[in-house]
Design a protein around this motif. Structure first.
Motif, PDB file in Angstrom:
ATOM      1  N   ILE A  26       0.871  -1.175   0.000  1.00 13.51           N
ATOM      2  CA  ILE A  26       0.000   0.000   0.000  1.00 13.51           C
ATOM      3  C   ILE A  26       0.905   1.221   0.000  1.00 13.51           C
ATOM      4  CG2 ILE A  26      -1.685   1.327   1.330  1.00 13.51           C
ATOM      5  CD1 ILE A  26      -2.627  -1.302   2.567  1.00 13.51           C
ATOM      6  N   VAL A  27       0.667   2.144  -0.898  1.00 16.51           N
ATOM      7  CA  VAL A  27       1.412   3.390  -0.885  1.00 16.51           C
ATOM      8  C   VAL A  27       0.840   4.279   0.214  1.00 16.51           C
ATOM      9  CG1 VAL A  27       1.981   5.481  -2.172  1.00 16.51           C
ATOM     10  CG2 VAL A  27       1.998   3.255  -3.325  1.00 16.51           C
ATOM     11  N   VAL A  28       1.701   4.722   1.103  1.00 13.52           N
ATOM     12  CA  VAL A  28       1.289   5.582   2.204  1.00 13.52           C
ATOM     13  C   VAL A  28       1.841   6.978   1.960  1.00 13.52           C
ATOM     14  CG1 VAL A  28       1.355   5.948   4.700  1.00 13.52           C
ATOM     15  CG2 VAL A  28       1.302   3.628   3.779  1.00 13.52           C
ATOM     16  N   GLY A  29       0.947   7.963   1.962  1.00 16.63           N
ATOM     17  CA  GLY A  29       1.365   9.340   1.729  1.00 16.63           C
ATOM     18  C   GLY A  29       0.425  10.304   2.417  1.00 16.63           C
ATOM     19  N   ASN A  30       0.390  11.506   1.916  1.00 18.55           N
ATOM     20  CA  ASN A  30      -0.399  12.557   2.571  1.00 18.55           C
ATOM     21  C   ASN A  30      -1.871  12.190   2.718  1.00 18.55           C
ATOM     22  OD1 ASN A  30      -0.741  12.963  -0.431  1.00 18.55           O
ATOM     23  ND2 ASN A  30      -2.091  14.591   0.291  1.00 18.55           N
ATOM     24  N   ALA A  31      -2.411  11.421   1.764  1.00 19.28           N
ATOM     25  CA  ALA A  31      -3.848  11.158   1.726  1.00 19.28           C
ATOM     26  C   ALA A  31      -4.312  10.116   2.728  1.00 19.28           C
ATOM     27  CB  ALA A  31      -4.264  10.726   0.320  1.00 19.28           C
ATOM     28  N   ASN A  32      -3.380   9.284   3.206  1.00 14.31           N
ATOM     29  CA  ASN A  32      -3.829   8.171   4.044  1.00 14.31           C
ATOM     30  C   ASN A  32      -2.927   7.842   5.224  1.00 14.31           C
ATOM     31  OD1 ASN A  32      -1.650   6.995   2.798  1.00 14.31           O
ATOM     32  ND2 ASN A  32      -2.793   5.408   1.721  1.00 14.31           N
ATOM     33  N   ALA A  33      -1.876   8.616   5.458  1.00 13.33           N
ATOM     34  CA  ALA A  33      -0.931   8.279   6.529  1.00 13.33           C
ATOM     35  C   ALA A  33      -1.610   8.253   7.895  1.00 13.33           C
ATOM     36  CB  ALA A  33       0.239   9.267   6.539  1.00 13.33           C
ATOM     37  N   GLY A  34      -2.465   9.234   8.162  1.00 11.54           N
ATOM     38  CA  GLY A  34      -3.164   9.261   9.432  1.00 11.54           C
ATOM     39  C   GLY A  34      -4.095   8.074   9.596  1.00 11.54           C
ATOM     40  N   ILE A  35      -4.682   7.633   8.490  1.00 10.02           N
ATOM     41  CA  ILE A  35      -5.580   6.479   8.533  1.00 10.02           C
ATOM     42  C   ILE A  35      -4.799   5.215   8.853  1.00 10.02           C
ATOM     43  CG2 ILE A  35      -7.059   5.012   7.095  1.00 10.02           C
ATOM     44  CD1 ILE A  35      -7.873   7.666   5.662  1.00 10.02           C
ATOM     45  N   VAL A  36      -3.642   5.049   8.242  1.00 11.21           N
ATOM     46  CA  VAL A  36      -2.811   3.883   8.529  1.00 11.21           C
ATOM     47  C   VAL A  36      -2.422   3.869  10.001  1.00 11.21           C
ATOM     48  CG1 VAL A  36      -0.576   2.811   8.073  1.00 11.21           C
ATOM     49  CG2 VAL A  36      -1.971   3.636   6.169  1.00 11.21           C
ATOM     50  N   ASP A  37      -2.066   5.020  10.543  1.00 12.30           N
ATOM     51  CA  ASP A  37      -1.736   5.106  11.968  1.00 12.30           C
ATOM     52  C   ASP A  37      -2.921   4.661  12.817  1.00 12.30           C
ATOM     53  OD1 ASP A  37       0.792   6.011  11.430  1.00 12.30           O
ATOM     54  OD2 ASP A  37       0.336   8.118  11.797  1.00 12.30           O
ATOM     55  N   ALA A  38      -4.124   5.096  12.449  1.00  9.20           N
ATOM     56  CA  ALA A  38      -5.318   4.736  13.215  1.00  9.20           C
ATOM     57  C   ALA A  38      -5.596   3.235  13.122  1.00  9.20           C
ATOM     58  CB  ALA A  38      -6.520   5.524  12.711  1.00  9.20           C
ATOM     59  N   LEU A  39      -5.400   2.648  11.945  1.00  7.62           N
ATOM     60  CA  LEU A  39      -5.648   1.221  11.778  1.00  7.62           C
ATOM     61  C   LEU A  39      -4.643   0.382  12.563  1.00  7.62           C
ATOM     62  CD1 LEU A  39      -6.508   1.013   7.970  1.00  7.62           C
ATOM     63  CD2 LEU A  39      -8.083   0.979   9.905  1.00  7.62           C
ATOM     64  N   ARG A  40      -3.485   0.952  12.843  1.00  6.12           N
ATOM     65  CA  ARG A  40      -2.498   0.246  13.654  1.00  6.12           C
ATOM     66  C   ARG A  40      -2.858   0.263  15.136  1.00  6.12           C
ATOM     67  NH1 ARG A  40       2.372   2.907  10.328  1.00  6.12           N
ATOM     68  NH2 ARG A  40       3.081   1.117   9.129  1.00  6.12           N
ATOM     69  N   ASN A  41      -3.782   1.125  15.525  1.00  9.69           N
ATOM     70  CA  ASN A  41      -4.108   1.307  16.940  1.00  9.69           C
ATOM     71  C   ASN A  41      -5.612   1.235  17.180  1.00  9.69           C
ATOM     72  OD1 ASN A  41      -1.348   2.164  18.180  1.00  9.69           O
ATOM     73  ND2 ASN A  41      -1.535   3.425  16.346  1.00  9.69           N
ATOM     74  N   PRO A  42      -6.251   0.110  16.845  1.00  6.81           N
ATOM     75  CA  PRO A  42      -7.706   0.029  16.993  1.00  6.81           C
ATOM     76  C   PRO A  42      -8.179   0.107  18.445  1.00  6.81           C
ATOM     77  CG  PRO A  42      -6.790  -2.124  16.470  1.00  6.81           C
ATOM     78  CD  PRO A  42      -5.685  -1.132  16.302  1.00  6.81           C
ATOM     79  N   ASP A  43      -7.286  -0.174  19.395  1.00  4.38           N
ATOM     80  CA  ASP A  43      -7.689  -0.090  20.802  1.00  4.38           C
ATOM     81  C   ASP A  43      -8.053   1.329  21.204  1.00  4.38           C
ATOM     82  OD1 ASP A  43      -7.274  -2.778  21.080  1.00  4.38           O
ATOM     83  OD2 ASP A  43      -5.292  -2.598  22.006  1.00  4.38           O
ATOM     84  N   HIS A  44      -7.634   2.305  20.411  1.00  6.88           N
ATOM     85  CA  HIS A  44      -7.909   3.710  20.713  1.00  6.88           C
ATOM     86  C   HIS A  44      -9.202   4.205  20.075  1.00  6.88           C
ATOM     87  CE1 HIS A  44      -3.273   4.319  21.327  1.00  6.88           C
ATOM     88  NE2 HIS A  44      -3.844   3.646  22.302  1.00  6.88           N
ATOM     89  N   TRP A  45      -9.868   3.371  19.290  1.00 11.15           N
ATOM     90  CA  TRP A  45     -11.092   3.806  18.616  1.00 11.15           C
ATOM     91  C   TRP A  45     -12.234   3.939  19.621  1.00 11.15           C
ATOM     92  CZ3 TRP A  45     -11.436  -0.115  13.940  1.00 11.15           C
ATOM     93  CH2 TRP A  45     -10.277   0.018  13.158  1.00 11.15           C
ATOM     94  N   PRO A  46     -12.994   5.012  19.548  1.00 12.90           N
ATOM     95  CA  PRO A  46     -14.178   5.102  20.407  1.00 12.90           C
ATOM     96  C   PRO A  46     -15.172   3.998  20.058  1.00 12.90           C
ATOM     97  CG  PRO A  46     -14.181   6.851  18.757  1.00 12.90           C
ATOM     98  CD  PRO A  46     -12.844   6.182  18.679  1.00 12.90           C
ATOM     99  N   PHE A  47     -15.664   3.306  21.081  1.00 10.62           N
ATOM    100  CA  PHE A  47     -16.600   2.191  20.896  1.00 10.62           C
ATOM    101  C   PHE A  47     -16.006   1.073  20.046  1.00 10.62           C
ATOM    102  CE2 PHE A  47     -19.148   6.088  21.368  1.00 10.62           C
ATOM    103  CZ  PHE A  47     -19.809   5.781  22.550  1.00 10.62           C
TER     104      PHE A  47
END
Length: 213
Positions: A26-47
């Motif tokens: 997966i190419v990670v860049g400006n459009a999705n870097a924050g999303i990749v970070d979030a997917l790496r840390n699902p324990d932090h997702w609300p609910f």
């Protein structure tokens, strides 16, 4: 979430894109870097739930496959399902649910996702929302290289530098450009050099502007 990096990076994936075109990153860049970070840390997702949206061909399904490999429950095309079923899936990962403790990623193919079921709408309102943006120049260049690599297409040196300023800045257009270059190169039995790039750009975007070409 961390900010997008100045230069794209890749995530190695033991996955393939359907349709005969293989990709292992997966190419990670400006459009999705924050999303990749979030997917790496699902324990932090609300609910323990997140909703992923983004433009056509922006890699939502591939990100979903990667998330699924990490143990996240993924519902791709959630906006096409019966809303009562989606509501049940959301409840299943909450305390007391059948999948309690597991994280849930809902992928929607339309933006905004117009939910009419009040209970589901309120639940999604409290979930984490992840929206893929449009690629910048650096990410567009990496996407060109990644799509060429997936097609085993050898681009002559300087391809990205030439093509990025001359094509539309969207995931779908970048993918279509590389596919067109590949097709024309095969039809002409000619390497993918500047003459092929020009023909592909003209096929997709019309006659070139003199100041660019």
């Amino acid at each position: 979430m961390s900010p997008a990096k100045d230069h794209p990076s890749q995530i190695a994936l033991p996955l393939s894109i359907a349709g005969g075109v293989n990709s292992h990153r997966i190419v990670v860049g400006n459009a999705n870097a924050g999303i990749v970070d979030a997917l790496r840390n699902p324990d932090h997702w609300p609910f323990r739930a997140a909703v992923l949206t983004g433009p056509t061909r922006s890699g939502k399904t591939l990100l979903g496959r990667w998330a699924s490999a990490q143990g996240i429950e993924v519902v791709d095309g959630a906006d096409q399902l019966d809303e009562a079923d989606v509501f049940h899936r959301w409840n299943s990962v909450q305390d007391g649910g059948s999948n309690a403790g597991q994280s849930l990623l809902l992928i929607a193919n339309v933006t905004p996702w117009d939910v009419t079921l009040p209970d589901l709408k309120s639940r999604l309102g409290g979930s984490l929302h992840l929206a893929i943006g449009e690629p910048d120049d650096a990410m567009a260049a990496e996407l060109i290289e990644a799509h060429a690599e997936a097609r085993s297409l050898s681009l002559a040196e300087g391809a990205a530098e030439y093509l990025v300023p001359r094509t539309r800045r969207s995931f779908a257009d970048i993918e279509a450009l590389v596919a067109t270059i590949d097709r024309i190169s095969l039809e002409r039995a000619h390497p993918a050099t500047m003459s092929v790039w020009r023909a592909a750009l003209e096929a997709l975007h019309g006659p070139p502007q003199a100041k660019l070409l």
